[in-house]
Design an enzyme around this catalytic site. Structure first.
Site, PDB file in Angstrom:
ATOM      1  N   ASP A 236       3.900   9.307  -1.448  1.00 16.30           N
ATOM      2  CA  ASP A 236       2.707   8.603  -0.988  1.00 16.30           C
ATOM      3  C   ASP A 236       2.402   7.479  -1.974  1.00 16.30           C
ATOM      4  O   ASP A 236       2.528   7.681  -3.189  1.00 16.30           O
ATOM      5  CB  ASP A 236       1.523   9.592  -0.957  1.00 16.30           C
ATOM      6  CG  ASP A 236       0.547   9.297   0.165  1.00 16.30           C
ATOM      7  OD1 ASP A 236       0.507   8.141   0.614  1.00 16.30           O
ATOM      8  OD2 ASP A 236      -0.163  10.222   0.588  1.00 16.30           O
TER       9      ASP A 236
ATOM     10  N   HIS B 269       0.816  -1.229   0.000  1.00 16.22           N
ATOM     11  CA  HIS B 269       0.000   0.000   0.000  1.00 16.22           C
ATOM     12  C   HIS B 269       0.844   1.270   0.000  1.00 16.22           C
ATOM     13  O   HIS B 269       0.300   2.368  -0.091  1.00 16.22           O
ATOM     14  CB  HIS B 269      -0.954  -0.008   1.197  1.00 16.22           C
ATOM     15  CG  HIS B 269      -2.022  -1.050   1.084  1.00 16.22           C
ATOM     16  ND1 HIS B 269      -3.290  -0.780   0.630  1.00 16.22           N
ATOM     17  CD2 HIS B 269      -1.987  -2.389   1.324  1.00 16.22           C
ATOM     18  CE1 HIS B 269      -3.998  -1.899   0.613  1.00 16.22           C
ATOM     19  NE2 HIS B 269      -3.231  -2.888   1.033  1.00 16.22           N
TER      20      HIS B 269
END
Ligand SMILES: O=P(O)(O)OC[C@H]1O[C@H](O[C@H]2O[C@H](CO)[C@@H](O)[C@H](O)[C@H]2O)[C@H](O)[C@@H](O)[C@@H]1O
Ligand code: UDP
Length: 874
Positions: A428, A168
């Site tokens: 991110d 993730h």
């Protein structure tokens, strides 16, 4: 159906021990729970394994068993860990080493042999617990960087288990990854899986480069890593989405709307009443000061106090009052200090915004026990204080700083109030906030300033993309985003929203599970339509003006089921086909072996072209002006006013051959229980899906032999397909039926989708390159016979084995006399394990052929195409 075991550090529910010792389970929120939670809830056999979140110390065996039982009521299997284990594995190696390193913050990374030991130990504990639950045929889907050793640990115990892992967060470049002393161990741990997923193609490439550098392993064209033990590990990108409709809906909730109004009032965007009470002198003074561009100087104390009080609500300022928002965990990867500096710089560089733009900055506390996070909090506090101290007016504060965790409704209230969302992480994996903001602005304006350093930037290309380290660039982008014309903002948003609305969290979950289901020891099939190639196909589709889609039905748009009538299309599928068929520039054809009546009943109302009985019948799209049947077919009306059907010319008279073939097939029905004959107007099929397969296979050989004795004298041939033997005229075929369309010169992009051997003829007539003669073609009318010669050649190619695997694709009578079908070839042609094919070609590109997993993948691909067309129509 294989059972799924989901494994993650945290479970989707938290357990709280109340004062009286009883338990309370609460649902966790967040991306993972949103994305996989619905699958877990709706599949009664799906388990979720993860850390209980409760320290083991002080709890006896009885209490631990009671906790386990409580979690079990939600189909969760808790892992009990001691404080030391959590500190070492989670706080230590995961969050102090892997997290900073994977986010390119090497200077924050701590390298400690102790925490590494704990990481290994906890991965082993996970393996022990999962091993107790695993049953033959299960699939295990592991989440994230906390459990990178788990795939190989499980593999050593369960050689045949299907294991997937998804990261993730970003995967760093090789230069950074190689600084990790345990890098090679982690890679070996991951390669125990069959499928490794990342958010972006870039992260996949980073991973593969590290595998090459540290382990010396190569990757093939399909993104598979070949291992010494003969296994293949597939690596692909699966960008996660959000529950678009949930955020859209929540943004309209009373609470969110109430918050929006509150924010708008507090920032001066709504309150205008005070303006009317302004004295003419004050108004003039304000306007003069705005013109001068400098403020505070040369003002009397009275003026200053009145100006500073009134500035935010003065309507004569050309700047309307605006709101900037951001929502983040207080994490050093989110770029909060840089962002606050950019906002401050904007007030300095564009002073007309002073008093007219308010920044609502929600920074949710995170990992507060970690020193670097505590320091970051201090730094952010200080920077917010500096900007507020420097620019605040008596009735206006530039930054509203909220350091609490808020639930979804108030978060949506903040998004909804924001004229601009400032989403500028330094690094991110994806960033869901950017996507959530856009869904809360469905059909509205509102601009997104987005960091180029997050996975979301690869998808949200209509945002103001910035380098988050570049204070000046972010400042200018923010200014432009505030200035943007409302219609332009709506236009940009609609393009991004069309894609987000389709690429939801549940689509992501379904796609990964579908890929994992197909993963085997050989890795996913070669020639697979991986995400990079799919994106390329979608892009080419978007760029093309006139697109033709040729799509088989059974096995391609719907699963193969026990009996033909149960393969009825769902409403969702019909909606998708209707949408695609109605899109300007799209000609959609369903090309099936089904009989004409079924095609008419199921698809008659759709704005699509229909081909039935392998080309014996075709019916143009009633809504299209372009017809390609010419005069070659016999027109038949069958009760439907809008749709005409044309029969292919020169077919043998069914009244002559039907009784002969029927009698032969009926013998097979008598010999093989639960087999049956399907009679169509120009073809006939013997189905044996529900029968004993051993018996049926033997009968196939006998039946084919009998059929070949008579077929040629009636101009017929046999086709062997998925648990069916079909007899049809030699002069028909899907390829022949669609050839006039493909060769009409009307299209600059052709996509053919199919799953079985009858579709090979359709693939074969798709040319290697599409000539661009749309400009000079005098007429778009093409007679069916025009394409026959080419179709014949290409069909012949298909007949002699230019199928996907070079196998004979049809049992032509002549061919069969030499090479009668064997039961092994019968097994090969059986597509029940799901291998659909996609063939595409366009002007200026060479024909390409891809394998997709099953009908679900085809339908998802069509969904991507529809979303892309919708996005481009904005
Ligand atoms: O060209 P298609 O659209 O793929 O149609 C091919 C045949 O489809 C139907 O049979 C197949 O699907 C049935 C439902 O899943 C399944 O029960 C059967 O075993 C399959 O062979 C249809 O009945 C045939 O007429 C079509 O030729
Ligand atoms: O007070 C808050 C702050 C954030 N979020 C949610 O936390 C998630 C943050 O996800 P993202 O991918 O943007 O960043 P992460 O925190 O996972 O690094 C988003 O769904 C936000 O809506 C929330 O519910 N309440």
């Amino acid at each position: 159906m294989a059972r799924l075991i989901i494994v993650s550090n945290r479970l989707p529910v938290s357990l709280h021990i109340k004062d009286d010792g009883s338990f309370l389970l609460t649902q966790n929120v967040g991306g993972l729970a949103t994305a996989i939670g619905p699958y877990h809830k709706s599949h009664s056999d799906c388990l979720w394994v993860g850390w209980s979140g409760i320290e083991k110390e002080g709890l006896d065996e009885g209490q631990l068993a009671a906790i386990t039982k409580e979690f079990k009521s939600r189909r969760c299997v808790p892992i009990h860990l001691t404080r030391d284990e959590v500190d070492g594995y989670y706080g230590g190696f995961s969050n102090d080493t892997l997290w900073p390193l994977f986010h390119d913050f090497s200077h924050e990374a701590k390298f400690s042999p102790e925490t590494w030991k704990m990481y290994q130990r906890v991965n082993e504990i996970f393996c022990d617990v999962i091993s107790k639950s695993v049953r033959p045929g299960d699939m295990v889907w592991i989440q994230d960087y906390h459990l990178m050793l788990l795939p190989a640990l499980l593999r050593s115990r369960f050689p045949d288990l299907r294991i997937g892992w998804f990261l993730h967060i970003p995967f760093p470049s090789t230069e950074i990854f190689r600084s990790l002393p345990q890098g090679a161990d982690l890679l070996r741990g991951l390669l125990g899986a069959d499928l490794l997923g990342f958010h972006t193609v870039d992260f996949c490439n980073n991973f593969l480069a590290s595998v090459k550098l540290l382990l010396g392993l190569d990757t093939d064209d399909d993104g598979r890593v070949a291992l010494a033990d003969g296994r293949h590990v597939t690596v692909d990108a699966f960008p996660i989405g959000i529950d678009y409709n949930l955020y859209k809906r929540t943004s309209h909730s009373r609470l969110a709307q109430g918050m929006r109004h509150g924010i708008e009032a507090a920032s001066g965007k709504r309150t205008r009443r005070i303006i009317s009470s302004l004295s003419a002198e004050s108004r003039a003074a304000v306007e003069a000061e705005q013109k001068e561009g400098s403020w505070w100087s040369h003002r009397s104390d009275e003026e200053l106090s009145e100006l500073s009080l009134l500035r935010p609500v003065v309507s004569s300022n050309p700047k309307p009052n605006k709101i900037v928002v951001s929502v983040d965990r207080l994490d050093y990867t989110k770029g909060l200090p840089e962002r606050i500096k950019s906002f401050g710089r904007m007030l300095e560089k564009y002073p007309e915004w002073v008093g007219h733009v308010t920044y609502y900055l929600l920074a949710t506390p995170s990992r507060e026990n970690v020193e670097s996070y505590r320091l970051l909090k201090k730094q952010v506090d200080q920077l917010v204080g500096e900007v507020n101290g420097k620019y605040s007016l008596l009735s206006w504060t530039p930054i509203h700083y909220i350091t609490r965790s808020l639930p979804i409704k108030p978060v949506c209230g903040i998004y909804t109030a924001g004229d601009v969302a400032l989403v500028t992480p330094l690094r991110d994996g994806m960033n869901l906030v950017a996507k959530e903001y856009l869904s809360c602005h469905d059909g509205r304006d509102g601009s997104l300033v987005l960091s180029d350093m997050c996975g979301a930037a690869r998808e949200l290309t209509d945002a103001f993309i910035v380098n988050p380290y570049d204070i000046e660039a972010v400042c200018d982008a923010l200014h432009s985003a505030l200035e943007i014309d409302s219609a332009e903002a709506i236009h940009r948003n609609r393009r991004m929203q069309a894609r987000l609305e389709y690429s939801t969290a549940s689509l992501w979950c379904g796609q990964f599970i579908s890929a994992l289901r197909q993963a085997s020891t050989d890795g996913l099939s070669s020639g697979r339509l991986c995400t990079a190639k799919r994106d390329e196909l979608v892009e080419q589709w978007g760029n093309a003006k006139h697109k033709l889609v040729l799509c088989d039905y059974d096995g391609t748009l719907t699963p193969i089921v026990r009996t033909p009538d149960r393969a009825h299309p769902t409403k969702r599928l019909l909606d998708l086909l209707k949408r695609l068929g109605s899109m300007p520039g799209v000609d959609f054809a369903i090309v099936s072996g089904r009989n004409r009546k079924t095609m008419q009943d199921w698809f008659g109302d759709l704005p699509v072209r229909l081909v039935a009985e392998h080309g014996a019948w075709s019916s143009p799209n009633p809504s299209s002006s372009v017809q390609h049947e010419g005069n070659s077919g016999i027109q038949r009306h069958d009760g439907s006013q809008d749709r005409s059907w044309y029969q292919a010319p020169g077919l043998p008279d069914p009244d002559v051959w039907h009784p002969v073939i029927e009698e032969i097939m009926d013998e097979s029905v008598a010999r093989v229980p639960r087999s049956f004959v399907e009679r169509k107007s120009n073809t006939m099929a013997w189905h044996y899906r529900m029968s004993d397969q051993h018996l049926a296979f033997k009968e196939c050989d006998r039946l084919l032999h009998r059929l070949h004795e008579v077929c040629s004298q009636y101009g017929l041939m046999t086709m062997e397909n998925s648990k069916v033997i079909e007899v049809c005229p030699v002069s028909i075929g899907k390829g022949m039926a669609v050839s006039p369309l493909v060769n009409s010169g009307d299209y600059d992009f052709v996509l053919a989708l199919g799953d079985d051997i009858t579709d090979e003829t359709m693939f074969a007539v798709v040319p290697e390159r599409l000539p661009d003669h749309r400009q000079d073609s005098g007429s778009s009318e093409t007679n069916l016979q025009d394409g026959d010669a080419e179709a014949g050649v290409n069909e012949a190619d298909a007949l002699v084995g230019n199928g996907p695997d070079g196998r004979d694709s049809r049992s032509h009578p002549a061919a069969n006399q030499e090479n009668g079908p064997s039961s092994s070839s019968r097994n090969e042609v059986d597509n029940d394990n799901g291998t659909g094919w996609t063939v595409k070609v366009g002007v200026g590109m060479t024909k390409a052929r891809y394998r997709v997993g099953d009908y679900g993948d085809t339908v998802r691909l069509l969904g991507y195409l529809a979303a892309e067309s919708k996005a481009r129509m904005q």
